[in-house]
Design an enzyme around this catalytic site. Sequence first.
Site, short mmCIF file in Angstrom:
data_model
loop_
_atom_site.label_atom_id
_atom_site.label_comp_id
_atom_site.label_asym_id
_atom_site.label_seq_id
_atom_site.Cartn_x
_atom_site.Cartn_y
_atom_site.Cartn_z
CG HIS A 1 29.24 12.70 18.71
ND1 HIS A 1 28.62 11.83 17.85
CD2 HIS A 1 29.97 13.53 17.95
CE1 HIS A 1 28.96 12.11 16.61
NE2 HIS A 1 29.78 13.15 16.64
CB CYS B 1 27.14 14.30 14.78
SG CYS B 1 28.58 15.17 14.17
CD GLU C 1 26.69 9.77 20.15
OE1 GLU C 1 26.05 10.68 20.68
OE2 GLU C 1 27.20 9.86 19.01
NE ARG D 1 27.65 16.78 4.88
CZ ARG D 1 28.59 16.57 3.97
NH1 ARG D 1 28.71 17.36 2.94
NH2 ARG D 1 29.41 15.56 4.08
N GLY E 1 28.19 9.86 12.20
CA GLY E 1 28.88 9.09 11.17
C GLY E 1 29.11 10.00 10.00
CD GLU E 2 30.23 11.94 5.42
OE1 GLU E 2 31.04 12.45 6.21
OE2 GLU E 2 29.49 12.60 4.68
CB SER E 3 25.07 13.21 6.73
OG SER E 3 25.91 14.13 6.05
CB ILE F 1 33.66 14.17 16.21
CG1 ILE F 1 33.91 13.87 17.69
CG2 ILE F 1 34.67 13.46 15.32
CD1 ILE F 1 33.62 12.44 18.09
NE ARG F 2 35.63 15.62 9.07
CZ ARG F 2 36.02 16.60 8.28
NH1 ARG F 2 36.94 17.46 8.68
NH2 ARG F 2 35.51 16.73 7.09
#
Length: 195
Positions: free
Chosen positions: A174, A79, A176, A108, A47-49, A137-138
């Site tokens: 990822h 991630c 998952e 990051r 997600g976004e840390s 993914i990024r």
Amino acid sequence: MARVGVLALQGDVREHAAMLEHLGAEVVRVRRPEEFAAVDGLVIPGGESSVIDKLTRMFGLAEPIRAAIRGGMPVFGTCAGLIMLADRLADAIEGQQTFGGLDVTVRRNAFGRQVDSFEGPVAVPALGDEPVHAAFIRGPVVEAVGPDARVLASLEDGTVVAVEQGNLLGMSFHPEISRETRFHERFLRRVGERR
Ligand code: GLN
């Protein structure tokens, strides 16, 4: 049956929950300290840390999670989850905190614009001969690995993308979302051993 939490404040919670349920675990979506208190292990999703950081502090989860990590709870981060487990960030946004536990420095969004999202096979000897199909993914990269952490996977150019330390497991990609079950199985084994 193992009762495991997926930190469910932001990120790809559903994909982790589906994979863990597929593997036979009972999954609790963790949004509050009471929910966290009832699990034997925790997955921190992608997600976004910086958002996960802010929300866990706001919801009173950051300190209990830190204490559980120190106490040996199995925790698995993908991630943004890897970022949350890093002891050091190379480029945190102002005020950004992590739970820590992995003796690594993570940078990051480190792959650069052209290659910031890509998929491909990555060798993970600890999981067997068959390489992992990894989706980035990024994603962050592990820029430095301290003596307490162990590298599980690196790319051909040497970039470290998965690490393990005791009951903690973190990776840049990822599993998952790529039907790669072996990391989740490894995490659930740790949870089972500890119970
Ligand atoms: N770039 C995100 C961050 O800094 C991580 C991306 C991801 O989890 N897919 O948290």
